[in-house]
Design a protein around this motif. Structure first.
Motif, mmCIF file in Angstrom:
data_model
loop_
_atom_site.group_PDB
_atom_site.id
_atom_site.type_symbol
_atom_site.label_atom_id
_atom_site.label_comp_id
_atom_site.label_asym_id
_atom_site.label_seq_id
_atom_site.Cartn_x
_atom_site.Cartn_y
_atom_site.Cartn_z
ATOM 1 N N HIS A 1 1.134 5.364 8.194
ATOM 2 C CA HIS A 1 2.127 4.290 8.407
ATOM 3 C C HIS A 1 1.889 3.159 7.414
ATOM 4 O O HIS A 1 0.771 2.682 7.275
ATOM 5 N N ASN A 2 2.948 2.750 6.757
ATOM 6 C CA ASN A 2 2.939 1.475 6.031
ATOM 7 C C ASN A 2 3.866 0.534 6.783
ATOM 8 O O ASN A 2 5.009 0.905 7.080
ATOM 9 N N HIS B 1 -2.689 8.276 2.552
ATOM 10 C CA HIS B 1 -2.385 6.854 2.769
ATOM 11 C C HIS B 1 -3.385 5.963 2.064
ATOM 12 O O HIS B 1 -4.575 6.251 2.022
ATOM 13 N N THR B 2 -2.881 4.894 1.478
ATOM 14 C CA THR B 2 -3.740 3.768 1.142
ATOM 15 C C THR B 2 -3.332 2.618 2.049
ATOM 16 O O THR B 2 -2.138 2.347 2.214
ATOM 17 N N ARG B 3 -4.338 1.972 2.652
ATOM 18 C CA ARG B 3 -4.077 0.954 3.688
ATOM 19 C C ARG B 3 -4.294 -0.448 3.147
ATOM 20 O O ARG B 3 -5.259 -0.685 2.409
ATOM 21 N N TRP B 4 -3.449 -1.337 3.554
ATOM 22 C CA TRP B 4 -3.671 -2.775 3.375
ATOM 23 C C TRP B 4 -3.649 -3.333 4.787
ATOM 24 O O TRP B 4 -2.581 -3.483 5.379
ATOM 25 N N ALA B 5 -4.830 -3.608 5.334
ATOM 26 C CA ALA B 5 -4.959 -3.918 6.763
ATOM 27 C C ALA B 5 -4.103 -5.104 7.179
ATOM 28 O O ALA B 5 -4.137 -6.149 6.540
ATOM 29 N N THR C 1 -5.734 -0.884 15.263
ATOM 30 C CA THR C 1 -4.464 -0.950 14.522
ATOM 31 C C THR C 1 -3.240 -0.768 15.423
ATOM 32 O O THR C 1 -3.289 -0.106 16.456
ATOM 33 N N ASP C 2 -2.149 -1.335 14.933
ATOM 34 C CA ASP C 2 -0.827 -1.085 15.511
ATOM 35 C C ASP C 2 -0.436 0.391 15.327
ATOM 36 O O ASP C 2 0.265 0.977 16.148
ATOM 37 N N THR C 3 -0.923 1.008 14.251
ATOM 38 C CA THR C 3 -0.559 2.398 13.925
ATOM 39 C C THR C 3 -1.114 3.383 14.950
ATOM 40 O O THR C 3 -0.436 4.350 15.322
ATOM 41 N N ILE D 1 4.304 -2.805 9.839
ATOM 42 C CA ILE D 1 3.764 -3.521 11.009
ATOM 43 C C ILE D 1 4.606 -3.186 12.227
ATOM 44 O O ILE D 1 5.834 -3.299 12.190
ATOM 45 N N CYS E 1 0.839 -1.173 0.000
ATOM 46 C CA CYS E 1 0.000 0.000 0.000
ATOM 47 C C CYS E 1 0.887 1.240 0.000
ATOM 48 O O CYS E 1 2.081 1.104 -0.186
ATOM 49 N N ASN F 1 -10.201 2.321 11.516
ATOM 50 C CA ASN F 1 -8.853 1.762 11.354
ATOM 51 C C ASN F 1 -8.094 2.371 10.177
ATOM 52 O O ASN F 1 -6.880 2.165 10.055
HETATM 53 N N1 GLU Z 1 -0.311 -2.144 10.068
HETATM 54 C C1 GLU Z 1 -1.038 -0.983 9.673
HETATM 55 C C2 GLU Z 1 -2.524 -1.216 9.659
HETATM 56 O O1 GLU Z 1 -2.975 -2.338 9.706
HETATM 57 C C3 GLU Z 1 -0.559 -0.430 8.335
HETATM 58 C C4 GLU Z 1 -0.926 -1.314 7.186
HETATM 59 C C5 GLU Z 1 -0.371 -0.771 5.867
HETATM 60 O O2 GLU Z 1 0.841 -0.899 5.645
HETATM 61 O O3 GLU Z 1 -1.177 -0.231 5.094
HETATM 62 O O4 GLU Z 1 -3.261 -0.267 9.607
#
Ligand code: GLU
Length: 214
Positions: A98-99, A70-74, A123-125, A101, A2, A83
């Motif tokens: 944040h991209n 941001h584009t997110r990949w959960a 989220t961890d973010t 983990i 992402c 989230n």
């Molecule tokens: N770990 C983060 C989340 O789940 C960032 C995922 C990402 O890199 O888009 O939101």
């Protein structure tokens, strides 16, 4: 994978950010968002396509010339609006995309909950932005010192773009294990940030790929 886009200059940030996110769509994502800043932080974020995000953006972005997107990949938490990034800190002063983990986010989250922090998503973010606030408050640091000190306690991979409304003409960017590039213009009138060259190449004359944060 992402993406991240950031802009500081004298043009309307939201348009550049949304156009940049569209060029990162090929990387795959489940949600999209932007934050723009002058006196206050404005956040727009939506699950689904960048076009959903675009429809939610209102006239309040006018005249704002600094922002992150941001584009997110959960990886942690469902692809919901809560989230989606950007994530503001509890005091609404810091906002971050944040991209990657944050591997030790559960440990940091329990420390923050003990200190009275509240979480709205999974989220961890969201843990990371609040941990930066926690460190900033505790040691009375400016934003780049707070980010640097907070990251000493973080395990994982990250590309980050961060704004602090106390220093509204500044953007802090850093990375470890996830890509991030800064785009420069010959006239020095703007800075661009992105996960790869594609969204910013047309605006910039040179690119600097950041090294991993120590
Ligand atoms: N770990 C983060 C989340 O789940 C960032 C995922 C990402 O890199 O888009 O939101």
């Amino acid at each position: 994978m992402c993406g991240i886009v950031g802009y500081i200059g004298n043009r309307q940030a939201s348009s550049i950010l949304v156009e940049g996110l569209k060029k990162l769509e090929y990387r795959g994502y489940d949600s999209a968002g932007i934050a723009v800043l002058d006196k206050d932080i404005l956040v727009y974020k939506q699950p689904g396509k960048v076009s959903n995000l675009e429809q939610s953006i209102d006239e309040h972005v006018a005249g704002k010339t600094i922002g992150i997107a941001h584009t997110r990949w959960a990886t942690h938490g469902e692809p919901t609006q809560e989230n989606a990034h950007p994530h503001p800190s509890n005091n609404q002063e810091i906002v971050l995309v944040h991209n990657g983990i944050i591997e030790n986010y559960k440990f940091l989250k329990s420390e923050l909950i003990d200190a009275g922090f509240v979480f709205h998503g999974q989220t961890d973010t969201e843990v990371l932005v609040n941990y930066i606030q926690f460190i900033q408050d505790k040691y009375q640091l400016n934003i780049e010192a707070a980010v640097s000190k907070a990251l000493q306690q973080v395990n994982g991979a990250y590309a980050l773009a961060i704004l602090d409304k106390k220093e509204p003409h500044k953007m802090v960017v850093t990375r470890k294990g996830s890509p991030l590039a800064i785009g420069l213009t010959d006239s020095n009138d703007a800075f661009y940030v992105a996960s790869d060259a594609i969204p910013i190449i047309e605006h910039t004359q040179s690119l600097v790929y950041l090294n991993d944060h120590e």
